[in-house]
Scaffold this motif. Structure first.
Motif, PDB file in Angstrom:
ATOM      1  N   ASN A 185       1.032  -1.244  -0.089  1.00 17.58           N
ATOM      2  CA  ASN A 185       0.045   0.102   0.140  1.00 17.58           C
ATOM      3  C   ASN A 185       0.746   1.300  -0.001  1.00 17.58           C
ATOM      4  O   ASN A 185       0.280   2.340   0.014  1.00 17.58           O
ATOM      5  N   LYS A 186       2.091   1.145  -0.042  1.00 19.48           N
ATOM      6  CA  LYS A 186       3.067   2.480   0.151  1.00 19.48           C
ATOM      7  C   LYS A 186       3.041   2.821  -1.142  1.00 19.48           C
ATOM      8  O   LYS A 186       3.190   2.445  -2.197  1.00 19.48           O
ATOM      9  N   VAL A 187       2.911   4.124  -1.290  1.00 20.41           N
ATOM     10  CA  VAL A 187       3.396   4.953  -2.587  1.00 20.41           C
ATOM     11  C   VAL A 187       4.742   5.353  -2.775  1.00 20.41           C
ATOM     12  O   VAL A 187       5.140   6.163  -2.025  1.00 20.41           O
ATOM     13  N   ASP A 188       5.224   4.950  -3.818  1.00 26.08           N
ATOM     14  CA  ASP A 188       6.522   5.331  -4.214  1.00 26.08           C
ATOM     15  C   ASP A 188       6.699   6.681  -4.811  1.00 26.08           C
ATOM     16  O   ASP A 188       5.517   7.130  -5.437  1.00 26.08           O
ATOM     17  N   GLY A 189       7.634   7.591  -4.653  1.00 27.07           N
ATOM     18  CA  GLY A 189       7.608   8.849  -5.309  1.00 27.07           C
ATOM     19  C   GLY A 189       7.208   9.965  -4.510  1.00 27.07           C
ATOM     20  O   GLY A 189       7.193  11.149  -4.691  1.00 27.07           O
ATOM     21  N   CYS A 190       6.952   9.667  -3.226  1.00 22.73           N
ATOM     22  CA  CYS A 190       6.773  10.526  -2.184  1.00 22.73           C
ATOM     23  C   CYS A 190       7.877  10.942  -1.125  1.00 22.73           C
ATOM     24  O   CYS A 190       8.591   9.910  -0.965  1.00 22.73           O
ATOM     25  N   ALA A 191       8.077  12.239  -0.926  1.00 26.08           N
ATOM     26  CA  ALA A 191       9.193  12.374   0.128  1.00 26.08           C
ATOM     27  C   ALA A 191       8.984  11.832   1.238  1.00 26.08           C
ATOM     28  O   ALA A 191       9.940  11.483   2.168  1.00 26.08           O
ATOM     29  N   SER A 192       7.626  11.860   1.828  1.00 25.89           N
ATOM     30  CA  SER A 192       7.487  11.522   3.244  1.00 25.89           C
ATOM     31  C   SER A 192       6.719   9.747   2.958  1.00 25.89           C
ATOM     32  O   SER A 192       6.471   9.403   1.597  1.00 25.89           O
ATOM     33  N   GLN A 193       6.595   9.326   4.034  1.00 23.02           N
ATOM     34  CA  GLN A 193       5.740   7.908   4.207  1.00 23.02           C
ATOM     35  C   GLN A 193       4.399   8.236   3.718  1.00 23.02           C
ATOM     36  O   GLN A 193       3.730   8.765   4.477  1.00 23.02           O
ATOM     37  N   VAL A 194       3.817   7.406   2.834  1.00 23.64           N
ATOM     38  CA  VAL A 194       2.494   7.549   2.311  1.00 23.64           C
ATOM     39  C   VAL A 194       1.872   6.129   2.224  1.00 23.64           C
ATOM     40  O   VAL A 194       2.715   5.342   1.309  1.00 23.64           O
ATOM     41  N   TRP A 195       0.866   5.785   2.640  1.00 24.31           N
ATOM     42  CA  TRP A 195      -0.005   4.604   2.435  1.00 24.31           C
ATOM     43  C   TRP A 195      -1.377   4.850   1.976  1.00 24.31           C
ATOM     44  O   TRP A 195      -1.950   5.695   2.563  1.00 24.31           O
ATOM     45  N   LEU A 196      -1.848   4.169   0.865  1.00 26.11           N
ATOM     46  CA  LEU A 196      -3.092   4.169   0.402  1.00 26.11           C
ATOM     47  C   LEU A 196      -3.617   2.844   0.249  1.00 26.11           C
ATOM     48  O   LEU A 196      -3.121   2.103  -0.393  1.00 26.11           O
ATOM     49  N   GLN A 197      -4.940   2.850   0.799  1.00 32.56           N
ATOM     50  CA  GLN A 197      -5.826   1.631   0.747  1.00 32.56           C
ATOM     51  C   GLN A 197      -7.279   1.771  -0.027  1.00 32.56           C
ATOM     52  O   GLN A 197      -7.825   2.760   0.472  1.00 32.56           O
ATOM     53  N   THR A 198      -7.247   1.274  -1.119  1.00 31.54           N
ATOM     54  CA  THR A 198      -8.384   1.530  -1.898  1.00 31.54           C
ATOM     55  C   THR A 198      -9.442   0.245  -1.852  1.00 31.54           C
ATOM     56  O   THR A 198      -9.057  -0.659  -1.172  1.00 31.54           O
ATOM     57  N   ARG A 199     -10.691   0.737  -2.154  1.00 28.96           N
ATOM     58  CA  ARG A 199     -11.679  -0.232  -1.796  1.00 28.96           C
ATOM     59  C   ARG A 199     -12.768   0.049  -2.762  1.00 28.96           C
ATOM     60  O   ARG A 199     -13.035   1.243  -3.169  1.00 28.96           O
TER      61      ARG A 199
ATOM     62  N   GLY B  31      -5.646  26.012  -6.031  1.00 31.32           N
ATOM     63  CA  GLY B  31      -4.235  26.720  -6.192  1.00 31.32           C
ATOM     64  C   GLY B  31      -3.042  25.957  -5.601  1.00 31.32           C
ATOM     65  O   GLY B  31      -2.138  26.345  -5.281  1.00 31.32           O
ATOM     66  N   LEU B  32      -3.194  24.639  -5.507  1.00 31.71           N
ATOM     67  CA  LEU B  32      -2.284  23.741  -4.876  1.00 31.71           C
ATOM     68  C   LEU B  32      -1.089  23.614  -5.671  1.00 31.71           C
ATOM     69  O   LEU B  32       0.137  23.878  -5.241  1.00 31.71           O
ATOM     70  N   ASP B  33      -1.106  23.873  -7.346  1.00 30.16           N
ATOM     71  CA  ASP B  33       0.015  23.781  -8.048  1.00 30.16           C
ATOM     72  C   ASP B  33       1.021  25.045  -7.787  1.00 30.16           C
ATOM     73  O   ASP B  33       2.162  24.815  -7.966  1.00 30.16           O
ATOM     74  N   GLU B  34       0.553  26.058  -7.232  1.00 32.37           N
ATOM     75  CA  GLU B  34       1.085  27.123  -7.064  1.00 32.37           C
ATOM     76  C   GLU B  34       2.029  27.018  -5.765  1.00 32.37           C
ATOM     77  O   GLU B  34       2.976  28.210  -5.423  1.00 32.37           O
ATOM     78  N   HIS B  35       1.515  26.562  -4.727  1.00 34.73           N
ATOM     79  CA  HIS B  35       1.799  26.682  -3.480  1.00 34.73           C
ATOM     80  C   HIS B  35       2.503  25.486  -2.815  1.00 34.73           C
ATOM     81  O   HIS B  35       3.171  25.488  -1.460  1.00 34.73           O
ATOM     82  N   LEU B  36       2.899  24.385  -3.426  1.00 35.35           N
ATOM     83  CA  LEU B  36       3.493  23.112  -3.106  1.00 35.35           C
ATOM     84  C   LEU B  36       4.870  23.027  -3.529  1.00 35.35           C
ATOM     85  O   LEU B  36       5.161  23.452  -4.814  1.00 35.35           O
ATOM     86  N   SER B  37       5.780  22.563  -3.006  1.00 34.37           N
ATOM     87  CA  SER B  37       7.196  22.336  -3.180  1.00 34.37           C
ATOM     88  C   SER B  37       6.989  21.280  -4.446  1.00 34.37           C
ATOM     89  O   SER B  37       6.305  20.656  -4.452  1.00 34.37           O
ATOM     90  N   SER B  38       8.343  21.252  -5.201  1.00 32.99           N
ATOM     91  CA  SER B  38       8.504  20.398  -6.246  1.00 32.99           C
ATOM     92  C   SER B  38       8.164  18.942  -5.740  1.00 32.99           C
ATOM     93  O   SER B  38       7.734  18.055  -6.188  1.00 32.99           O
ATOM     94  N   GLN B  39       8.892  18.685  -4.466  1.00 36.99           N
ATOM     95  CA  GLN B  39       8.898  17.418  -4.079  1.00 36.99           C
ATOM     96  C   GLN B  39       7.232  16.877  -3.534  1.00 36.99           C
ATOM     97  O   GLN B  39       6.821  15.727  -3.736  1.00 36.99           O
ATOM     98  N   ARG B  40       6.393  17.944  -2.791  1.00 40.20           N
ATOM     99  CA  ARG B  40       5.347  17.568  -2.539  1.00 40.20           C
ATOM    100  C   ARG B  40       4.369  17.500  -3.928  1.00 40.20           C
ATOM    101  O   ARG B  40       3.717  16.676  -3.921  1.00 40.20           O
ATOM    102  N   SER B  41       4.650  18.205  -4.976  1.00 38.85           N
ATOM    103  CA  SER B  41       3.947  18.313  -6.271  1.00 38.85           C
ATOM    104  C   SER B  41       4.100  16.892  -6.626  1.00 38.85           C
ATOM    105  O   SER B  41       3.216  16.210  -7.367  1.00 38.85           O
ATOM    106  N   ASN B  42       5.406  16.416  -6.676  1.00 39.19           N
ATOM    107  CA  ASN B  42       5.561  15.033  -7.252  1.00 39.19           C
ATOM    108  C   ASN B  42       5.078  13.981  -6.358  1.00 39.19           C
ATOM    109  O   ASN B  42       4.667  12.947  -7.027  1.00 39.19           O
ATOM    110  N   GLY B  43       4.699  14.031  -5.163  1.00 43.34           N
ATOM    111  CA  GLY B  43       4.178  13.349  -4.264  1.00 43.34           C
ATOM    112  C   GLY B  43       2.649  13.152  -4.406  1.00 43.34           C
ATOM    113  O   GLY B  43       2.220  12.019  -4.566  1.00 43.34           O
TER     114      GLY B  43
END
Length: 135
Positions: A45-59, A108-120
């Motif tokens: 469930n871990k999402v690769d490409g995020c600077a922080s740890q992220v898990w997504l569980q879909t249903r 307006g998220l595209d204007e205010h997130l760092s490139s790492q956050r945008s990639n995540g």
């Protein structure tokens, strides 16, 4: 095409005066979302490409797509909550039809997130779309 919950979020963002308030709102959304069971915070469930740890569980229940998520970063937890507002409650076909960059730009998220956050954020959207397409 976004969910009704996302349209409400767009309205809320329009009401908030500046990005600082919006940023705090996103963090508050993350704090308020349901907790992902730690047992689901596994490599599958871990999402690769995020600077922080992220898990997504879909249903998928019937024809309704939902997901839960968790992160070790407050702003990323808030971004998960934003994506829940965007996607939860749609059909899998509707999920894949959503133009996430266009919808998220309305906040307006595209204007205010760092490139790492945008990639995540892009990595999370890709995972959600992948899971919906496989349904």
């Amino acid at each position: 095409m976004a969910s009704d919950a996302f349209e409400e979020l767009v309205d809320t963002f329009d009401f908030l005066d500046d990005w600082e308030e919006r940023y705090r709102h996103v963090i508050d959304m993350g704090r308020a979302m349901d907790v992902l069971d730690p047992a689901l915070q596994v490599p599958a469930n871990k999402v690769d490409g995020c600077a922080s740890q992220v898990w997504l569980q879909t249903r998928i229940d019937g024809d309704v797509f939902t997901f839960q998520g968790a992160s070790d970063a407050m702003i990323v937890s808030g971004l998960i909550a934003v994506l829940q507002a965007l996607y939860n409650g749609l059909t899998p076909a509707e999920v894949t039809a959503v133009n996430a960059p266009t919808e998220l730009a309305r906040l307006g998220l595209d204007e205010h997130l760092s490139s790492q956050r945008s990639n995540g954020l892009r990595a999370m959207v890709a995972r959600i779309r992948e899971k919906a397409a496989a349904a």
